[in-house]
Motif scaffolding. Structure first.
Motif, PDB file in Angstrom:
ATOM      1  N   GLU A 103      28.730-114.669  16.177  1.00 40.87           N
ATOM      2  CA  GLU A 103      28.244-115.974  15.726  1.00 40.87           C
ATOM      3  C   GLU A 103      27.903-115.943  14.240  1.00 40.87           C
ATOM      4  OE1 GLU A 103      24.121-118.437  16.203  1.00 40.87           O
ATOM      5  OE2 GLU A 103      25.076-117.833  18.094  1.00 40.87           O
ATOM      6  N   LEU A 104      27.187-114.903  13.797  1.00 38.91           N
ATOM      7  CA  LEU A 104      26.829-114.786  12.385  1.00 38.91           C
ATOM      8  C   LEU A 104      28.078-114.666  11.513  1.00 38.91           C
ATOM      9  CD1 LEU A 104      23.835-112.295  12.733  1.00 38.91           C
ATOM     10  CD2 LEU A 104      23.677-114.683  11.998  1.00 38.91           C
ATOM     11  N   HIS A 105      29.032-113.883  11.977  1.00 37.95           N
ATOM     12  CA  HIS A 105      30.294-113.727  11.249  1.00 37.95           C
ATOM     13  C   HIS A 105      31.003-115.071  11.117  1.00 37.95           C
ATOM     14  CE1 HIS A 105      34.104-111.993   9.978  1.00 37.95           C
ATOM     15  NE2 HIS A 105      34.714-112.499  11.027  1.00 37.95           N
ATOM     16  N   ASN A 106      31.032-115.843  12.200  1.00 33.63           N
ATOM     17  CA  ASN A 106      31.707-117.144  12.174  1.00 33.63           C
ATOM     18  C   ASN A 106      30.966-118.166  11.320  1.00 33.63           C
ATOM     19  OD1 ASN A 106      33.747-116.185  13.776  1.00 33.63           O
ATOM     20  ND2 ASN A 106      33.012-117.118  15.669  1.00 33.63           N
ATOM     21  N   GLN A 107      29.675-117.927  11.079  1.00 33.40           N
ATOM     22  CA  GLN A 107      28.908-118.792  10.185  1.00 33.40           C
ATOM     23  C   GLN A 107      29.186-118.474   8.711  1.00 33.40           C
ATOM     24  OE1 GLN A 107      26.586-121.382  10.560  1.00 33.40           O
ATOM     25  NE2 GLN A 107      27.214-121.521  12.699  1.00 33.40           N
ATOM     26  N   GLN A 332      34.445-119.487  -1.812  1.00 32.01           N
ATOM     27  CA  GLN A 332      35.039-118.419  -1.028  1.00 32.01           C
ATOM     28  C   GLN A 332      35.285-118.913   0.388  1.00 32.01           C
ATOM     29  OE1 GLN A 332      35.955-115.178  -1.758  1.00 32.01           O
ATOM     30  NE2 GLN A 332      36.711-115.075   0.340  1.00 32.01           N
ATOM     31  N   GLU A 333      36.547-118.887   0.791  1.00 29.82           N
ATOM     32  CA  GLU A 333      36.867-119.325   2.146  1.00 29.82           C
ATOM     33  C   GLU A 333      36.334-118.301   3.144  1.00 29.82           C
ATOM     34  OE1 GLU A 333      38.254-122.095   3.317  1.00 29.82           O
ATOM     35  OE2 GLU A 333      38.306-122.919   1.291  1.00 29.82           O
ATOM     36  N   PRO A 334      35.571-118.745   4.135  1.00 27.11           N
ATOM     37  CA  PRO A 334      35.093-117.788   5.138  1.00 27.11           C
ATOM     38  C   PRO A 334      36.257-117.265   5.962  1.00 27.11           C
ATOM     39  CG  PRO A 334      34.608-120.031   5.831  1.00 27.11           C
ATOM     40  CD  PRO A 334      35.147-120.125   4.425  1.00 27.11           C
ATOM     41  N   PHE A 335      36.053-116.090   6.566  1.00 29.27           N
ATOM     42  CA  PHE A 335      37.071-115.581   7.469  1.00 29.27           C
ATOM     43  C   PHE A 335      37.230-116.559   8.623  1.00 29.27           C
ATOM     44  CE2 PHE A 335      35.845-111.786   5.183  1.00 29.27           C
ATOM     45  CZ  PHE A 335      37.052-111.123   5.020  1.00 29.27           C
ATOM     46  N   ALA A 336      38.459-116.697   9.081  1.00 30.31           N
ATOM     47  CA  ALA A 336      38.735-117.644  10.154  1.00 30.31           C
ATOM     48  C   ALA A 336      37.855-117.334  11.361  1.00 30.31           C
ATOM     49  CB  ALA A 336      40.208-117.577  10.547  1.00 30.31           C
ATOM     50  N   PRO A 337      37.182-118.347  11.925  1.00 31.61           N
ATOM     51  CA  PRO A 337      36.340-118.101  13.101  1.00 31.61           C
ATOM     52  C   PRO A 337      37.134-117.444  14.223  1.00 31.61           C
ATOM     53  CG  PRO A 337      35.963-120.302  12.236  1.00 31.61           C
ATOM     54  CD  PRO A 337      37.157-119.759  11.505  1.00 31.61           C
ATOM     55  N   ILE A 338      36.536-116.475  14.842  1.00 33.00           N
ATOM     56  CA  ILE A 338      37.194-115.741  15.919  1.00 33.00           C
ATOM     57  C   ILE A 338      36.455-116.027  17.208  1.00 33.00           C
ATOM     58  CG2 ILE A 338      37.863-113.453  16.738  1.00 33.00           C
ATOM     59  CD1 ILE A 338      37.837-112.509  13.864  1.00 33.00           C
ATOM     60  N   ASP A 339      37.209-116.431  18.217  1.00 35.45           N
ATOM     61  CA  ASP A 339      36.607-116.756  19.503  1.00 35.45           C
ATOM     62  C   ASP A 339      35.932-115.529  20.111  1.00 35.45           C
ATOM     63  OD1 ASP A 339      37.437-119.360  19.342  1.00 35.45           O
ATOM     64  OD2 ASP A 339      39.308-119.016  20.437  1.00 35.45           O
ATOM     65  N   CYS A 340      34.948-115.807  20.923  1.00 33.20           N
ATOM     66  CA  CYS A 340      34.224-114.746  21.614  1.00 33.20           C
ATOM     67  C   CYS A 340      34.296-115.008  23.116  1.00 33.20           C
ATOM     68  CB  CYS A 340      32.770-114.707  21.148  1.00 33.20           C
ATOM     69  SG  CYS A 340      31.772-113.418  21.922  1.00 33.20           S
ATOM     70  N   THR A 341      35.024-114.165  23.812  1.00 33.25           N
ATOM     71  CA  THR A 341      35.069-114.231  25.270  1.00 33.25           C
ATOM     72  C   THR A 341      33.805-113.565  25.796  1.00 33.25           C
ATOM     73  OG1 THR A 341      37.482-114.074  25.230  1.00 33.25           O
ATOM     74  CG2 THR A 341      36.393-113.660  27.341  1.00 33.25           C
TER      75      THR A 341
END
Length: 379
Positions: A103-107, A332-341
């Protein structure tokens, strides 16, 4: 898995003689890949033309208790140029919630390494070999990518537990993994502050928690932890460890305390301003949390101040843009959000202490045992 095996073989084969670092000669050490340790502003910029970077960082595991503070205090912030405000989380493994790391990474926040074990005593880190540092930090990368879905390319930094230096071994490992180090404290270079630098040449930074590096390690980046000054003028690197600080129920005094330490940088050579504080301290004292929030509100509205992820500072030092150009550059473009199963695993038996653990991870394939040093994926 094949790459994992290859890297482990590399770690056990590491042994080389390292040349002693010599005094830095600026004509031989130029950006973007080399910088002498110095309080000089990169690019020879004047302070008024230099962006003031603020680095907010936290250490240790992410869990359902501290994520509330991070959501409340950090989420949704923007700097005055419209770009997202940053923060860096140096994460440990034990009892870590990898779904929340995702979640923090996707933020858009930076996820960095703080070791798998955070072992005690502190001497463990002072005496650690390259191989031990490899297992603590290189193997932690596998945990972050496998359990939190954090992309390898997003992991840029490390901080050794207890801010204990590891001599040449830790920096040799950081260099091999292309990581900057944010462990080395300075009490001597607080005003003017010490800017990030490389270890191509000998450092002028004092050694508070020896052993400190002595070798020539070209391209190894140091992001110094510049100490605050408490109410008596004594240095303190971690904010909640300041011996003489305002009353914990006095919001205005805490706000002033933060502001006075910030101004030492802002009105000086504008070296990056560190706010390294434990979340539990912020959360335990509502007045301090309010003061912290007020301070971030202030700096987010200043035209020449930028709350950023730590690695953004390293990038700027490599290519120092004047303030007016920095403000106008694309965010700076954030890294593309990655889904979390989202998956809860456990109980998982831990071989190192006999305890049982539960894990929240971002894959439906649970480990067969509790992941640890030497077996980072719990295979």
């Amino acid at each position: 898995m094949k790459r994992f095996i290859i890297l482990l073989v590399m770690s056990t084969a590491r042994s080389r003689e390292l040349p002693l670092a010599e005094e830095c000669v600026e004509s031989f050490c130029k950006p973007p890949n080399c910088r002498c340790s110095s309080t000089n502003i990169p690019g020879n910029l004047a302070p008024r033309d230099t962006p003031q970077f603020v680095i907010v960082s936290f250490s240790d595991a992410i869990n359902i208790v501290n994520i509330g503070t991070y959501r409340q205090v950090l989420y949704g912030r923007r700097n005055s140029n419209g770009c997202n405000a940053g923060a860096t989380f140096f994460v440990t493994h034990e009892n870590n919630n990898y779904q929340l790391v995702n979640e923090l990474h996707n933020q858009g926040f930076e996820i960095a390494l703080h070791s798998i074990t955070k072992s005690i005593p502190q001497s463990y880190w002072a005496e650690a070999t390259y191989d031990i540092y490899y297992k603590e930090f290189a193997e932690q990368i596998f945990q972050m990518t496998a359990f939190a879905n954090v992309s390898r390319s997003a992991i840029k930094g490390m901080r050794i537990p207890f801010l204990q230096m590891g001599g040449n071994a830790s920096f040799e490992l950081a260099l091999d993994l292309d990581l900057y180090d944010n462990t080395w404290q300075t009490n001597a270079f607080t005003g003017p502050g010490l800017w990030p630098y490389t270890l191509d040449f000998a450092s002028i930074q004092e050694c508070i928690n020896p052993p400190c590096p002595t070798a020539c390690l070209p391209g190894a980046w140091v992001l110094p932890l510049i100490s605050w000054r408490d109410l008596t003028g004594s240095p303190c690197t971690v904010v909640d460890a300041c011996y003489s600080s305002p009353d914990q129920d006095d919001e205005d005094s805490w706000y002033g305390f933060m502001l006075s330490n910030f101004e030492r940088h802002y009105l000086g050579n504008r070296a990056p301003f560190n706010i390294y504080i434990q979340e539990s301290y912020v959360n335990s004292f509502p007045a301090i949390k309010r003061a912290f929030t007020r301070f971030l509100d202030l700096i987010n509205n200043l035209h020449d101040v930028f709350q950023v992820n730590s690695y953004e500072v390293i990038k700027w030092v490599k290519n120092p843009l004047p303030l007016n150009e920095y403000r106008e550059k694309p965010c700076q473009e954030p890294f593309a959000p990655i889904d979390c199963t989202a998956t809860q695993c456990g109980p998982l038996a831990a071989e190192h202490n006999g305890n049982e653990y539960w894990m929240k991870i971002c894959t439906d394939l649970c480990p067969t045992s509790y992941p640890w040093y030497g077996n980072p994926l719990g295979a």
